[in-house]
Each structure stands twice: as structure tokens, then as C-alpha cells.
Design an enzyme around this catalytic site. Structure first.
Site, PDB file in Angstrom:
ATOM      1  N   GLU A  53      -3.130   3.888  -1.103  1.00  0.00           N
ATOM      2  CA  GLU A  53      -2.507   4.950  -1.891  1.00  0.00           C
ATOM      3  C   GLU A  53      -3.434   6.141  -2.164  1.00  0.00           C
ATOM      4  O   GLU A  53      -3.735   6.458  -3.318  1.00  0.00           O
ATOM      5  CB  GLU A  53      -1.947   4.382  -3.195  1.00  0.00           C
ATOM      6  CG  GLU A  53      -0.796   3.421  -2.943  1.00  0.00           C
ATOM      7  CD  GLU A  53       0.017   3.093  -4.185  1.00  0.00           C
ATOM      8  OE1 GLU A  53      -0.446   3.378  -5.309  1.00  0.00           O
ATOM      9  OE2 GLU A  53       1.124   2.548  -4.028  1.00  0.00           O
ATOM     10  N   GLU A  69       3.930  -1.696   0.501  1.00  0.00           N
ATOM     11  CA  GLU A  69       4.265  -2.147  -0.852  1.00  0.00           C
ATOM     12  C   GLU A  69       5.697  -1.740  -1.183  1.00  0.00           C
ATOM     13  O   GLU A  69       6.128  -0.626  -0.872  1.00  0.00           O
ATOM     14  CB  GLU A  69       3.327  -1.521  -1.901  1.00  0.00           C
ATOM     15  CG  GLU A  69       1.906  -2.033  -1.882  1.00  0.00           C
ATOM     16  CD  GLU A  69       1.078  -1.474  -3.038  1.00  0.00           C
ATOM     17  OE1 GLU A  69       1.681  -1.043  -4.053  1.00  0.00           O
ATOM     18  OE2 GLU A  69      -0.154  -1.446  -2.906  1.00  0.00           O
TER      19      GLU A  69
END
Length: 475
Positions: free
Chosen positions: A194, A294
Site C-alpha cells: 500500500e 487484500e
């Protein structure tokens, strides 16, 4: 009997991941989040892992501190966990890592060998059950994003501003790649979780640099590259790197307390589809594989009103997301495997020593809404509303929501500083105080609360994953 070792590393071929025989492999799995990278909502502490560990060291002293965390790391993922995950038909486990296991900030040029042994234990347990692994660097010095899970202790992503921090992590990835070169049970490396680069250019420069450095010592393993702004934005990506899979994170707000309930309306399903299509546009236009690294809802606890109804809605949401992924035959890794009852496939039992000890603190933390992930603001919205109103009244409209990431708006940035950073940092000492004066046997029992044998399995979630995972995953 142990499964046969793959003849060669997985590789990218067009839009597919393929094995040594050129057969398509669809990776379906979960992540050991909360293990080699602890997160506040996963194991119950407030704020950031480094601050929590510092408070625990102060309370326990070095000997007990080392004992407790060594036992936690030992019990959280064992061969039993790998066997359970394989029994569901999953075939790949993502291993999120805190870089601090490898690097001491005061001696950053030295890579701790014990960290590699820690990851080896997970890789080997998974390999014994025929599970691939993806090694994911979840935190970076200075923070690669503004979130708590980068364990920076601040609300800015300073990693992008300091070349020496970038040098550290390139060097670390070289050592990891040297170590796992030729290990065909490792599906590949996820170099950065991320990223959130405000300038939208530093990330691509880092990917080019780390890809080249890794390839010099390990030319074979796939790299799984997250998009910018928390793996959701590929708008600034201009080219495709060789033997790379590009990764999205596809959380749906309907799976969280602050989102609208999912009831499966055409409008809701259309929104899910469009959100996914926006994220994967880069991959489809460039003809490269997609990995959803995710996704997944959070779940209501038994003490919450209408928890059965809420959880049924969120299981249905998850099921619909999986149908979207199935159409494109993409690989995925749900977040996450094990926690204290919020999102995991299994969780520490309510009557376990850990949950019993911390019950008052966990109730307080939930009431205060300190963790960003899935919090409910019903008890504290009135506290922060005047602060937000003040900011909006005094900052010109052209600037009030300008701060990156703008999707957070001013409300999100206020909460990040006041609640998730300052308030939570101070409460780390309260969390640690619950462990004061514990004996080694008591600390062992607390850590053992996370052994699979002592955990509760979330059957509703696991059944959905099993049904999807056992479908044909190669071709």
C-alpha cells in the site's frame, strides 16, 4: 506425504501466472497479518506496533519481553495453521513483514539473520502443505504511507523524501532475494504494501530501482507490485516491468460499520463492479496478470445488536466480490487469517487468557473508536464534530480537503492525528500495564491464546472461501 516441490518458480506469461509446465495457476489465499507485522485492530493494542513494544519492554523488562514476543511469534503460525489453510483448498499465503525484524534504525546496514529464520519457518510450514508464499514488506522506515500499518508513528509518508531510507530497503530486498533465490515454493515478492506517494512519481522510480536490484541476485521470482494510494491507483503508471503481477486492494465500504448495509441491489452490485474495473484498468489495457492482495469485510461480534443479520449481509457481500473476481480468473488473498475476532478466518477465543485479561481495555478502545479499521463512532462523534467544524470554518474551501490522500477529506486527517496517533500512542502505556507482574507461565498462556488449537473458527467465512478455492485454480 509431502507434496512434490515445484520444478521451477512461477512466472508471468501474458495475462496469466504459470508453472513450469506452462499451466495457468490462480493463487487463492490469505495473509498472516498480525504475526510478523502486528496491527492494532488485529491483536488489540492501540496505535503503532513500535510504540506498543516500547511500552511492553518498559513494563516487562528485557527477559520477559523477549519471552512473550518469542512465544507470540511461535504460536501465532505453526504447521497446524498451514494444514488448516490447505484443508480449505487455499494455495498461497501472503506473509506481511515489519521491516524492523530485519533492521535496527541505529544500525541499519546490518540485516538480522534471525529475521530470515522467522520467515523461513512460515515458508517451510506452508511448503510442507503445498502452499505457495508471497513475501510482503508491510512497513518502511519513515512510512511508505500515512496509515498506522506502516508503523511509522506519524501521519506522513517520509520514506519518499529520504534516499538513505530508500537505500536501506533496496539493500534489504537484495538480501531477502538472495536468501530465497531458487525456492520454488515462494511465489514471489510483494516489495511494498500500500504505497501512498503524494507526488505519484517516486513510487515508479522505486519500483524500477528495486526490480533491477532484485533481478541481479534473483532473476526468477515474480514481483507483485501494488498500485499507488493504498493499491488503488494506477493512473500514473506508464509501463509494465518484466515478470511482474500488478496488485490492487479491493475493500468495499459496504463491508464496514460506517458503510451502507449490503443487500445485493443492482445499484450496489454495479458499484462493486465499477470500483473493481477502475482499479484493474491498467492491467487489462497492458495485458498483465491481476492480483487482489487484500479485500474482505469486517464482522460484528456476538455482543453487537443484530450481529447475525449484519454478518450475513457481509458474507453475501464477500460472495459477490468473489463472483466478480471469478469472471476474470484473477488471483486473490483475503485479509486476513487470524485476529481477536474482528475480521479473521479464526480468532482468539473470548474465554482465552489474552481476551479475558484485556476485555476491559478492548471495550474501552472500541468505545473510543481508536482503530481506524471498522470503527463505529456512535460514542464519540460528538467529541470530534466541533473540531471538524472548526477546521472547515477556518480553512478556505479550496484547501480544506486538499491534503493527500484527498479521499480521506479533512475528517480523516484529523482522526489520523488526534485519535490514531496521539490518543492511541498515550494509551499504549495503559495497554502494557495489563501485563505488569505476569509470570513467565502466565505470559506463555497469554501468547498461546493465538495457537490455532485455542482459537475459534469463523465457519461462515471459511465455508465461502472453501467453496471458491476448491474450484479449478489452474488450467
Amino acid at each position: 506425504m509431502a507434496p512434490p516441490t515445484p520444478k521451477s518458480c512461477l512466472r508471468v506469461q501474458g495475462t496469466d501466472i504459470v508453472d513450469a509446465d506452462g499451466k495457468r495457476v490462480i493463487l487463492k489465499g490469505t495473509a498472516t497479518g498480525g504475526h510478523t507485522n502486528m496491527e492494532n485492530f488485529i491483536t488489540g493494542y492501540p496505535g503503532h506496533e513500535t510504540e506498543m513494544r516500547a511500552a511492553m519492554l518498559e513494563v516487562l523488562g528485557q527477559e520477559k519481553y523477549d519471552f512473550f514476543f518469542d512465544k507470540f511469534l511461535e504460536y501465532f503460525f505453526t504447521s497446524s495453521d498451514a494444514k488448516f489453510l490447505a484443508s480449505l483448498g487455499l494455495n498461497c499465503i501472503r506473509i506481511p513483514i515489519n521491516h524492523r525484524h530485519f533492521i535496527d534504525n541505529l544500525n541499519p546496514s546490518v540485516i538480522r539473520p534471525e529475521a530470515l529464520k522467522l520467515i523461513d519457518r512460515i515458508v517451510e510450514a506452508c511448503a510442507a502443505e503445498g502452499l505457495y508464499t508471497i513475501i510482503d514488506m508491510h512497513t518502511f522506515p519513515g512510512g511508505q504511507n500515512q496509515g498506522w500499518h506502516s508503523d511509522s508513528g506519524i501521519h506522513k509518508a517520509l520514506f519518499w523524501d529520504f534516499k538513505d531510507l530508500q537505500d536501506r530497503m533496496v539493500n534489504l530486498w537484495v538480501e531477502i532475494a538472495k536468501h530465497y533465490r531458487g525456492n520454488t515454493w515462494v511465489a514471489g515478492y510483494n516489495p511494498m504494501n500500500e504505497p501512498a506517494d503524494p507526488d505519484h512519481v517516486n513510487l515508479q522510480a522505486f519500483y524500477h530501482r528495486v526490480e533491477k536490484a532484485i533481478r541481479e541476485v534473483d532473476p526468477d521470482h515474480i514481483l507483485f507490485l501494488d498500485g499507488n494510494t493504498y493499491a488503488m491507483d494506477f493512473s500514473a503508471f506508464k509501463e509494465v516491468l518484466p515478470n511482474c503481477v500488478y496488485a490492487i486492494h479491493d475493500y468495499a465500504t459496504m463491508g464496514f460499520p460506517m458503510g451502507e448495509p449490503y443487500v445485493g441491489t443492482p445499484e450496489q452490485n454495479d458499484h462493486l463492479q465499477k470500483s473493481y474495473e477502475r482499479k484493474v484498468e491498467f492491467m487489462k489495457s497492458h495485458g498483465v496478470p491481476i492480483w487482489n492482495g487484500e479485500f474482505g469485510p469486517v464482522y460484528a461480534s456476538a455482543s453487537d445488536e443484530d450481529h447475525d443479520k449484519i454478518n450475513t449481509q457481509r458474507y453475501n457481500l464477500l460472495g459477490h466480490q468473489l463472483t466478480i473476481y471469478k469472471k476474470d480468473q484473477i488471483s486473490w488473498s483475503i485479509w486476513l487469517y487470524k485476529d481477536i475476532g474482528f475480521q479473521g478466518m479464526v480468532h482468539a477465543a473470548p474465554a482465552s487468557p489474552y481476551m479475558t485479561l484485556l476485555a476491559p481495555f478492548l471495550a474501552k478502545k472500541k468505545r473510543l473508536g481508536l482503530d481506524k479499521w471498522g470503527r463505529d463512532d456512535r460514542h464519540v462523534a460528538h467529541v470530534y464534530a466541533p473540531v471538524i467544524e472548526h477546521f472547515r470554518a477556518e480553512i478556505p474551501p479550496a484547501f480544506v480537503d486538499r491534503r493527500y490522500p484527498p479521499q480521506w477529506k479533512i475528517e480523516g486527517h484529523i482522526h489520523r492525528v488526534l485519535r490514531e496517533t496521539l490518543f492511541s500512542e498515550i494509551l499504549c502505556w495503559e495497554y502494557a500495564s495489563y501485563f505488569a507482574d505476569k509470570t513467565l507461565d502466565e505470559l506463555d498462556a497469554l501468547a498461546a491464546s493465538f495457537r490455532l488449537e485455542n482459537c475459534v473458527r469463523r465457519d461462515g467465512l471459511n465455508d465461502i472461501l472453501r467453496r471458491d478455492a476448491v474450484e479449478k485454480s489452474s488450467g
